[in-house]
Each structure stands twice: as structure tokens, then as C-alpha cells.
Write a protein that holds these residues in place. Structure first.
Motif, PDB file in Angstrom:
ATOM      1  N   GLY A  81       5.681  77.720 120.378  1.00  0.00           N
ATOM      2  CA  GLY A  81       6.068  78.981 121.106  1.00  0.00           C
ATOM      3  C   GLY A  81       6.213  80.142 120.435  1.00  0.00           C
ATOM      4  O   GLY A  81       5.183  80.233 119.509  1.00  0.00           O
ATOM      5  N   ILE A  82       7.407  80.986 120.397  1.00  0.00           N
ATOM      6  CA  ILE A  82       7.319  82.077 119.802  1.00  0.00           C
ATOM      7  C   ILE A  82       7.118  81.874 118.144  1.00  0.00           C
ATOM      8  O   ILE A  82       6.517  82.552 117.340  1.00  0.00           O
ATOM      9  CB  ILE A  82       8.480  82.729 120.155  1.00  0.00           C
ATOM     10  CG1 ILE A  82       8.423  83.295 121.630  1.00  0.00           C
ATOM     11  CG2 ILE A  82       8.623  83.751 119.218  1.00  0.00           C
ATOM     12  CD1 ILE A  82       9.656  83.875 122.226  1.00  0.00           C
ATOM     13  N   GLY A  83       7.852  80.737 117.770  1.00  0.00           N
ATOM     14  CA  GLY A  83       8.129  80.695 116.336  1.00  0.00           C
ATOM     15  C   GLY A  83       6.434  80.414 115.739  1.00  0.00           C
ATOM     16  O   GLY A  83       6.267  80.872 114.599  1.00  0.00           O
ATOM     17  N   ARG A  84       5.644  79.516 116.461  1.00  0.00           N
ATOM     18  CA  ARG A  84       4.319  79.459 116.049  1.00  0.00           C
ATOM     19  C   ARG A  84       3.591  80.581 116.079  1.00  0.00           C
ATOM     20  O   ARG A  84       2.752  80.696 115.342  1.00  0.00           O
ATOM     21  CB  ARG A  84       3.715  78.098 116.790  1.00  0.00           C
ATOM     22  CG  ARG A  84       2.583  77.568 116.300  1.00  0.00           C
ATOM     23  CD  ARG A  84       1.967  76.383 117.027  1.00  0.00           C
ATOM     24  NE  ARG A  84       1.157  75.652 116.646  1.00  0.00           N
ATOM     25  CZ  ARG A  84       0.615  74.422 116.931  1.00  0.00           C
ATOM     26  NH1 ARG A  84       1.588  73.663 117.683  1.00  0.00           N
ATOM     27  NH2 ARG A  84      -0.373  74.098 116.200  1.00  0.00           N
TER      28      ARG A  84
ATOM     29  N   ALA B 282       4.356  82.792 113.210  1.00  0.00           N
ATOM     30  CA  ALA B 282       3.945  82.458 112.018  1.00  0.00           C
ATOM     31  C   ALA B 282       2.297  82.580 111.818  1.00  0.00           C
ATOM     32  O   ALA B 282       1.773  83.004 110.873  1.00  0.00           O
ATOM     33  CB  ALA B 282       4.048  80.762 111.922  1.00  0.00           C
ATOM     34  N   ARG B 283       1.746  82.466 113.002  1.00  0.00           N
ATOM     35  CA  ARG B 283       0.165  82.598 113.002  1.00  0.00           C
ATOM     36  C   ARG B 283      -0.062  84.180 112.703  1.00  0.00           C
ATOM     37  O   ARG B 283      -0.963  84.638 112.281  1.00  0.00           O
ATOM     38  CB  ARG B 283      -0.589  82.166 114.255  1.00  0.00           C
ATOM     39  CG  ARG B 283      -0.572  80.574 114.129  1.00  0.00           C
ATOM     40  CD  ARG B 283      -1.104  79.906 115.461  1.00  0.00           C
ATOM     41  NE  ARG B 283      -1.684  80.594 116.421  1.00  0.00           N
ATOM     42  CZ  ARG B 283      -2.237  80.118 117.574  1.00  0.00           C
ATOM     43  NH1 ARG B 283      -1.417  78.991 117.849  1.00  0.00           N
ATOM     44  NH2 ARG B 283      -2.660  80.751 118.238  1.00  0.00           N
ATOM     45  N   ALA B 284       0.565  85.099 113.412  1.00  0.00           N
ATOM     46  CA  ALA B 284       0.445  86.367 113.389  1.00  0.00           C
ATOM     47  C   ALA B 284       0.831  87.002 111.972  1.00  0.00           C
ATOM     48  O   ALA B 284      -0.018  87.832 111.465  1.00  0.00           O
ATOM     49  CB  ALA B 284       1.451  87.401 114.264  1.00  0.00           C
ATOM     50  N   PHE B 285       1.818  86.354 111.376  1.00  0.00           N
ATOM     51  CA  PHE B 285       1.864  86.962 109.717  1.00  0.00           C
ATOM     52  C   PHE B 285       1.075  86.368 109.059  1.00  0.00           C
ATOM     53  O   PHE B 285       0.612  87.076 107.893  1.00  0.00           O
ATOM     54  CB  PHE B 285       3.577  86.516 109.273  1.00  0.00           C
ATOM     55  CG  PHE B 285       4.417  87.059 109.902  1.00  0.00           C
ATOM     56  CD1 PHE B 285       4.505  88.392 109.469  1.00  0.00           C
ATOM     57  CD2 PHE B 285       5.584  86.481 110.455  1.00  0.00           C
ATOM     58  CE1 PHE B 285       5.673  89.231 109.756  1.00  0.00           C
ATOM     59  CE2 PHE B 285       6.704  87.443 110.743  1.00  0.00           C
ATOM     60  CZ  PHE B 285       6.849  88.913 110.489  1.00  0.00           C
ATOM     61  N   ALA B 286       0.430  85.075 109.125  1.00  0.00           N
ATOM     62  CA  ALA B 286      -0.528  84.567 108.416  1.00  0.00           C
ATOM     63  C   ALA B 286      -1.986  85.383 108.534  1.00  0.00           C
ATOM     64  O   ALA B 286      -2.476  85.526 107.599  1.00  0.00           O
ATOM     65  CB  ALA B 286      -0.778  83.210 108.842  1.00  0.00           C
TER      66      ALA B 286
ATOM     67  N   VAL C   1       9.725  83.423 106.046  1.00  0.00           N
ATOM     68  CA  VAL C   1      10.325  82.097 106.540  1.00  0.00           C
ATOM     69  C   VAL C   1      10.343  82.202 108.002  1.00  0.00           C
ATOM     70  O   VAL C   1      10.930  83.027 108.494  1.00  0.00           O
ATOM     71  CB  VAL C   1      11.692  81.885 106.126  1.00  0.00           C
ATOM     72  CG1 VAL C   1      12.251  80.678 106.469  1.00  0.00           C
ATOM     73  CG2 VAL C   1      11.811  81.978 104.301  1.00  0.00           C
ATOM     74  N   VAL C   2       9.626  81.277 108.648  1.00  0.00           N
ATOM     75  CA  VAL C   2       9.634  80.999 110.046  1.00  0.00           C
ATOM     76  C   VAL C   2      10.211  79.767 110.662  1.00  0.00           C
ATOM     77  O   VAL C   2       9.795  78.607 110.116  1.00  0.00           O
ATOM     78  CB  VAL C   2       8.411  81.205 110.825  1.00  0.00           C
ATOM     79  CG1 VAL C   2       8.404  81.453 112.128  1.00  0.00           C
ATOM     80  CG2 VAL C   2       7.621  82.469 110.108  1.00  0.00           C
TER      81      VAL C   2
END
Length: 111
Positions: A22-25, A28-32, A15-16
Motif C-alpha cells: 500500500g502507501i508504505g510501499r 518507500a519506492r518514491a523516496f528510493a 525510515v518507512v
């Protein structure tokens, strides 16, 4: 199951919050990119739709769902509870009330 660069097994649910920029996006992309299954949340539904598409394109196993949420409205404050008492209550609920044989004292809150 092979783990990704972040040490995350594909299919892990993440969950992000603040995923629209910013950092949240970036998180999310790194975990994806590791094949995670994501729940992304932020205030902007339109931007979250873009984030979901980016995440889905990052890895064959990656999935994402957007949950628009605006938590800027204030919520009523709970009655004050000391950290140890809170943790003990939580342990009692997790273990069927067996963490202590006597009830916890309540703390008094503001009137």
C-alpha cells in the motif's frame, strides 16, 4: 548535491514503516527514486526483501535495508505525563538539564 522530485537530497536517510504494501510501499519506492537510503519495516520479512530490491533498482544511489518488526503485541503503558511536562523533560535531556532550575512534578498514574 541535486535534490530529487520530492525535494530530498540523495543519500538522505528515511525510515518507512508499513513498507510491505500500500502507501508504505509506494512511499518507500518514491523516496528510493530520489536516491534515499531507506530503512523499511513491516511484519513480513519475505515481502520486505522484494521492497528492498525494488528500492535499490529505483536509483543508482538508493540503498535499502529491511527490518522485520511486529509491534502488534501490547506494551506496558508508561505513567501518564502531561504533554507540556513531557516536552520540558525532553528539552532538559537535550540541553543538559538547563531548561528548568527545579525538578518537574510527577503526575500520579493509575494504581
Amino acid at each position: 548535491m541535486r535534490t530529487g522530485e520530492l525535494g530530498l537530497a540523495p543519500g538522505t536517510v528515511v525510515v518507512v514503516t508499513g513498507a510491505s504494501s500500500g502507501i508504505g510501499r509506494a512511499v518507500a519506492r518514491a523516496f528510493a527514486a530520489c536516491g534515499a537510503r531507506l530503512v523499511v519495516t513491516a511484519r513480513s520479512a519475505d515481502v520486505l526483501a522484494e521492497v528492498v530490491r525494488e528500492c535499490a533498482a529505483a536509483h543508482a544511489l538508493a540503498e535499502a535495508v529491511a527490518v522485520p518488526a511486529d509491534v502488534t503485541a501490547s506494551l506496558p503503558a508508561p505513567a501518564p505525563l502531561s504533554v507540556p511536562a513531557f516536552l520540558l523533560r525532553r528539552a532538559q535531556s537535550w540541553h543538559g538539564g538547563t531548561a528548568s532550575s527545579r525538578p518537574l512534578p510527577r503526575t500520579s498514574g493509575p494504581s
